[in-house]
Write an enzyme that holds these catalytic residues in place. Structure first.
Site, PDB file in Angstrom:
ATOM      1  N   GLU A 133      -3.195  56.480 -37.461  1.00 18.41           N
ATOM      2  CA  GLU A 133      -2.044  55.876 -36.769  1.00 18.41           C
ATOM      3  C   GLU A 133      -2.417  54.763 -35.781  1.00 18.41           C
ATOM      4  OE1 GLU A 133       0.118  59.227 -35.162  1.00 18.41           O
ATOM      5  OE2 GLU A 133       0.142  60.248 -37.085  1.00 18.41           O
ATOM      6  N   GLU A 247       0.488  64.318 -45.623  1.00 17.45           N
ATOM      7  CA  GLU A 247       1.168  65.205 -44.654  1.00 17.45           C
ATOM      8  C   GLU A 247       2.624  65.378 -45.067  1.00 17.45           C
ATOM      9  OE1 GLU A 247       0.490  64.066 -40.550  1.00 17.45           O
ATOM     10  OE2 GLU A 247      -1.552  63.443 -40.965  1.00 17.45           O
TER      11      GLU A 247
HETATM   12  O1  G3I Z   1      -3.597  74.074 -27.954  1.00 13.98           O
HETATM   13  C1  G3I Z   1      -2.489  74.191 -27.058  1.00 13.98           C
HETATM   14  C2  G3I Z   1      -2.455  75.560 -26.477  1.00 13.98           C
HETATM   15  O2  G3I Z   1      -3.615  75.757 -25.704  1.00 13.98           O
HETATM   16  C3  G3I Z   1      -1.197  75.706 -25.635  1.00 13.98           C
HETATM   17  O3  G3I Z   1      -1.096  77.005 -25.163  1.00 13.98           O
HETATM   18  C4  G3I Z   1       0.040  75.380 -26.449  1.00 13.98           C
HETATM   19  C5  G3I Z   1       1.319  75.417 -25.638  1.00 13.98           C
HETATM   20  O4  G3I Z   1       2.301  74.566 -26.171  1.00 13.98           O
HETATM   21  O5  G3I Z   1      -0.096  74.087 -26.943  1.00 13.98           O
HETATM   22  C6  G3I Z   1      -1.213  73.935 -27.793  1.00 13.98           C
HETATM   23  O6  G3I Z   1      -1.264  72.639 -28.249  1.00 13.98           O
HETATM   24  C7  G3I Z   1      -0.332  72.269 -29.238  1.00 13.98           C
HETATM   25  C8  G3I Z   1      -1.117  71.828 -30.452  1.00 13.98           C
HETATM   26  O7  G3I Z   1      -0.234  71.318 -31.424  1.00 13.98           O
HETATM   27  C9  G3I Z   1      -1.914  72.968 -31.091  1.00 13.98           C
HETATM   28  O8  G3I Z   1      -1.052  73.985 -31.474  1.00 13.98           O
HETATM   29  C10 G3I Z   1       0.509  71.141 -28.718  1.00 13.98           C
HETATM   30  O9  G3I Z   1       1.357  71.602 -27.675  1.00 13.98           O
HETATM   31  C11 G3I Z   1       1.336  70.532 -29.803  1.00 13.98           C
HETATM   32  O10 G3I Z   1       1.971  69.357 -29.327  1.00 13.98           O
HETATM   33  C12 G3I Z   1       0.442  70.165 -30.962  1.00 13.98           C
HETATM   34  O11 G3I Z   1       1.254  69.602 -31.961  1.00 13.98           O
HETATM   35  C13 G3I Z   1       0.574  69.036 -33.069  1.00 13.98           C
HETATM   36  C14 G3I Z   1       0.823  67.538 -33.121  1.00 13.98           C
HETATM   37  O12 G3I Z   1       0.195  66.999 -34.263  1.00 13.98           O
HETATM   38  C15 G3I Z   1       0.308  66.818 -31.898  1.00 13.98           C
HETATM   39  O13 G3I Z   1       0.801  65.521 -31.890  1.00 13.98           O
HETATM   40  C16 G3I Z   1       1.115  69.679 -34.322  1.00 13.98           C
HETATM   41  O14 G3I Z   1       0.756  71.060 -34.335  1.00 13.98           O
HETATM   42  C17 G3I Z   1       0.562  68.991 -35.554  1.00 13.98           C
HETATM   43  O15 G3I Z   1       1.258  69.441 -36.691  1.00 13.98           O
HETATM   44  C18 G3I Z   1       0.765  67.485 -35.444  1.00 13.98           C
HETATM   45  O16 G3I Z   1       0.171  66.874 -36.554  1.00 13.98           O
HETATM   46  C19 G3I Z   1       0.288  65.452 -36.658  1.00 13.98           C
HETATM   47  C20 G3I Z   1      -0.904  64.945 -37.419  1.00 13.98           C
HETATM   48  O17 G3I Z   1      -2.092  65.375 -36.818  1.00 13.98           O
HETATM   49  C21 G3I Z   1      -0.891  63.422 -37.509  1.00 13.98           C
HETATM   50  N1  G3I Z   1       0.351  62.946 -38.095  1.00 13.98           N
HETATM   51  C22 G3I Z   1       1.549  63.449 -37.466  1.00 13.98           C
HETATM   52  C23 G3I Z   1       1.525  64.976 -37.414  1.00 13.98           C
HETATM   53  C24 G3I Z   1       2.806  65.502 -36.870  1.00 13.98           C
HETATM   54  O18 G3I Z   1       2.953  65.099 -35.532  1.00 13.98           O
END
Ligand code: G3I
Length: 338
Positions: A133, A247
């Site tokens: 991205e 994805e």
């Molecule tokens: O790891 C922390 C954890 O310690 C904490 O307790 C918890 C509380 O909310 O958050 C955890 O982090 C989360 C992380 O995923 C791991 O689960 C974040 O809040 C959350 O925002 C994060 O979201 C991920 C996102 O990328 C981040 O932008 C999604 O799971 C994941 O599906 C998403 O994937 C991305 C691709 O990598 C790139 N393309 C877009 C796609 C969708 O956004």
């Protein structure tokens, strides 16, 4: 139930994004349906390299290794996601004392990080999303609000490519010449962002630094037109790189719609089935033409999807082929029978 991986064996590997936890909660469904996998979060910088420093103590490979070991036990291929992204990268990477780290320091950290991951996963991860991205949605220009761009965003060598993007691919190529290097992005199937992505791939390709493009496929049941997706696949493939859908999920909500639904209405489930069916028809045809080499869903069943928290936190969405009880939805039928 028939297996997606088996049905699509003549066309391409079928993958899913997983977390170590979903290998348990969705394990039997995954084992029956896919033959490829990608870490939804476990290989991202903040998960795998949370602390500053370059020694082994700075890395935490446990979550990623759990996924790689599971994949290896089941004979699945593993995509690597991702090395350089503006999200989920700790702030220490860009800091020095109380101020900003120099361009050299940031690039040095990037080089070490890339080398550490490519060496650790050598032979078990067959491709990497090296840069994720880097393009903004505006007129196919660069994402200038990325900390990577701020640290090393000037173009180099007259390529028109920001230095951090070029260096990431160079460092990855040097660290493991045998692994496939991908650029991965969303909404690159049409418009200015497609044009920007094509220019980027052309520039990297002319230097022998890129092997493939990942079209993410975070779409909705209303758009895009599958023929636009075909056009993008054909356009990228004409540059001599591999193309994968990396994805895939189809939200049942239109872009910008913040309404909620108590359950998935049958009319929307039908529409989803139609759109998935039309997209997979294009995918099969493009695979047969030698232009598409992989399709990975961003999850496997509606009981675990990032869209439950995006763009509206806590709003249920139903973007995948299997429902919240991991039973096949209508879309599973249109994807597996034609
Ligand atoms: O790891 C922390 C954890 O310690 C904490 O307790 C918890 C509380 O909310 O958050 C955890 O982090 C989360 C992380 O995923 C791991 O689960 C974040 O809040 C959350 O925002 C994060 O979201 C991920 C996102 O990328 C981040 O932008 C999604 O799971 C994941 O599906 C998403 O994937 C991305 C691709 O990598 C790139 N393309 C877009 C796609 C969708 O956004």
């Amino acid at each position: 139930m028939t297996s997606l991986a088996t049905i699509y064996r003549p066309y391409f590997p079928v993958g899913a994004a997983v977390e170590p936890e979903t290998l348990t909660t969705q394990g039997s469904l995954l084992v029956s349906q896919v033959n490829s996998v990608v870490a939804e979060n476990a290989m991202k910088w903040e998960c795998i390299h949370p602390s500053s420093g370059s020694g082994p103590a700075a890395y935490d490979f446990r979550r990623a290794d759990t996924i790689v070991e599971f994949a290896s036990r089941h004979g699945w291929s593993v995509r690597g996601h991702n090395l350089v992204w503006h999200q989920q990268c700790p702030s220490w990477v860009f800091q020095e004392g109380a101020g900003s780290a120099s361009r050299e320091r940031v690039l040095g950290r990037m080089r070490e990080h890339i080398a550490a991951l490519l060496v650790h996963f050598r032979g078990s991860v067959y491709c990497w999303d090296v840069v994720n991205e880097a393009l903004s949605e505006r007129a196919g220009s660069w994402r200038v609000d990325s900390p990577w761009f701020r640290a090393a965003g000037a173009e180099v060598d007259g390529t028109g490519v920001p230095e951090y993007v070029l260096r990431a691919f160079q460092y990855a190529r040097a660290a493991d010449p045998s692994v496939q290097l991908f650029y991965n992005d969303y909404r690159i199937e049409s418009g200015d962002k497609l044009r920007g992505a094509l220019e980027l791939v052309r520039a990297l390709r002319s230097k022998g630094l890129i092997d493939g493009v990942g079209i993410q496929g975070h779409w909705t049941i209303f758009e895009p037109d599958p023929e636009d997706v075909r056009h993008a696949i054909v356009s990228f493939a004409s540059l001599g790189v591999k193309v994968q859908i990396t994805e895939l999920d189809l939200s049942v909500f239109r872009s910008g719609d913040s309404a909620s639904l108590p359950a998935l209405p049958s009319e929307l489930e039908r529409r989803q089935a139609k759109q998935y069916g039309a997209l997979f028809k294009v995918f099969r045809e493009e695979a047969q033409a030698g232009r598409l080499s992989g399709v990975t869903f961003w999850g496997i069943a509606d009981d675990h999807t990032w869209l439950d928290d995006y763009p509206v936190k806590g709003r249920k969405d139903w973007p995948l082929l299997f429902d919240t009880a991991q039973r096949p939805k209508s879309a599973y039928g249109t994807v597996t029978q034609w």
